[in-house]
Design a protein around this motif. Structure first.
Motif, PDB file in Angstrom:
ATOM      1  N   GLN A 136       0.838  -1.207   0.000  1.00 55.82           N
ATOM      2  CA  GLN A 136       0.000   0.000   0.000  1.00 55.82           C
ATOM      3  C   GLN A 136       0.869   1.250   0.000  1.00 55.82           C
ATOM      4  N   LEU A 137       1.945   1.234   0.786  1.00 52.73           N
ATOM      5  CA  LEU A 137       2.859   2.375   0.838  1.00 52.73           C
ATOM      6  C   LEU A 137       3.513   2.607  -0.520  1.00 52.73           C
ATOM      7  N   ALA A 138       3.942   1.537  -1.164  1.00 51.33           N
ATOM      8  CA  ALA A 138       4.555   1.663  -2.492  1.00 51.33           C
ATOM      9  C   ALA A 138       3.565   2.251  -3.486  1.00 51.33           C
ATOM     10  N   HIS A 139       2.303   1.839  -3.404  1.00 51.14           N
ATOM     11  CA  HIS A 139       1.267   2.375  -4.284  1.00 51.14           C
ATOM     12  C   HIS A 139       1.073   3.869  -4.024  1.00 51.14           C
ATOM     13  N   MET A 140       1.045   4.258  -2.754  1.00 46.71           N
ATOM     14  CA  MET A 140       0.862   5.676  -2.419  1.00 46.71           C
ATOM     15  C   MET A 140       2.038   6.513  -2.928  1.00 46.71           C
ATOM     16  N   VAL A 141       3.254   5.985  -2.776  1.00 51.44           N
ATOM     17  CA  VAL A 141       4.435   6.708  -3.267  1.00 51.44           C
ATOM     18  C   VAL A 141       4.359   6.853  -4.782  1.00 51.44           C
ATOM     19  N   LYS A 142       3.968   5.791  -5.468  1.00 54.17           N
ATOM     20  CA  LYS A 142       3.850   5.838  -6.930  1.00 54.17           C
ATOM     21  C   LYS A 142       2.814   6.884  -7.353  1.00 54.17           C
ATOM     22  N   GLU A 143       1.720   6.983  -6.617  1.00 55.40           N
ATOM     23  CA  GLU A 143       0.690   7.980  -6.930  1.00 55.40           C
ATOM     24  C   GLU A 143       1.234   9.397  -6.782  1.00 55.40           C
ATOM     25  N   GLN A 144       2.162   9.608  -5.865  1.00 50.96           N
ATOM     26  CA  GLN A 144       2.700  10.946  -5.601  1.00 50.96           C
ATOM     27  C   GLN A 144       3.852  11.315  -6.538  1.00 50.96           C
ATOM     28  N   VAL A 200       5.343  15.142  -7.267  1.00 52.78           N
ATOM     29  CA  VAL A 200       6.701  15.515  -6.865  1.00 52.78           C
ATOM     30  C   VAL A 200       7.492  16.008  -8.067  1.00 52.78           C
ATOM     31  N   GLN A 201       7.312  15.379  -9.219  1.00 49.86           N
ATOM     32  CA  GLN A 201       8.019  15.816 -10.426  1.00 49.86           C
ATOM     33  C   GLN A 201       7.568  17.214 -10.843  1.00 49.86           C
ATOM     34  N   ARG A 202       6.262  17.492 -10.734  1.00 50.41           N
ATOM     35  CA  ARG A 202       5.766  18.835 -11.070  1.00 50.41           C
ATOM     36  C   ARG A 202       6.321  19.875 -10.105  1.00 50.41           C
ATOM     37  N   ILE A 203       6.345  19.541  -8.824  1.00 43.53           N
ATOM     38  CA  ILE A 203       6.895  20.472  -7.825  1.00 43.53           C
ATOM     39  C   ILE A 203       8.359  20.753  -8.150  1.00 43.53           C
ATOM     40  N   ASP A 204       9.113  19.697  -8.482  1.00 40.04           N
ATOM     41  CA  ASP A 204      10.527  19.869  -8.806  1.00 40.04           C
ATOM     42  C   ASP A 204      10.693  20.781 -10.022  1.00 40.04           C
ATOM     43  N   ALA A 205       9.860  20.593 -11.043  1.00 42.80           N
ATOM     44  CA  ALA A 205       9.926  21.440 -12.244  1.00 42.80           C
ATOM     45  C   ALA A 205       9.580  22.887 -11.890  1.00 42.80           C
TER      46      ALA A 205
END
Length: 96
Positions: free
Chosen positions: A56-64, A68-73
């Motif tokens: 479940q944690l891995a799924h949540m990280v994948k969803e984010q 995170v990539q947009r924030i970084d950009a």
């Protein structure tokens, strides 16, 4: 003859006592083995539950990931804009 019957009775009692002790030892061992088996089942179910939590944690990280990539950009764009503004302000002060 009485000595023989006494010895036979003592041997019989001794054999019964030893058999009783062996049965008690076997019962204790079976109880211990059952206890270990129960503990192992509890550990197994806990590991399965932890595996589910990590999935479940891995799924949540994948969803984010996209967020995170947009924030970084956006942070990169903001840094570029700040640098450009700094250059413009510097040029303005030089011209004054």
């Amino acid at each position: 003859m009485q000595d023989d019957s006494k010895k036979t009775a003592e041997v019989s009692v001794d054999m019964e006592f030893r058999a009783s002790q062996q049965l008690q030892l076997i019962n204790e061992q079976e109880s211990y083995i059952q206890s270990r088996a129960d503990t192992m089942q509890n550990i197994e179910s806990t590991i399965v539950e932890l595996g589910s939590i990590f999935q479940q944690l891995a799924h949540m990280v994948k969803e984010q990931e996209e967020t995170v990539q947009r924030i970084d950009a956006h942070v990169g764009d903001s840094q570029l804009n700040v640098d450009m503004a700094h250059s413009e302000i510097f040029m303005y002060f030089q011209s004054v």
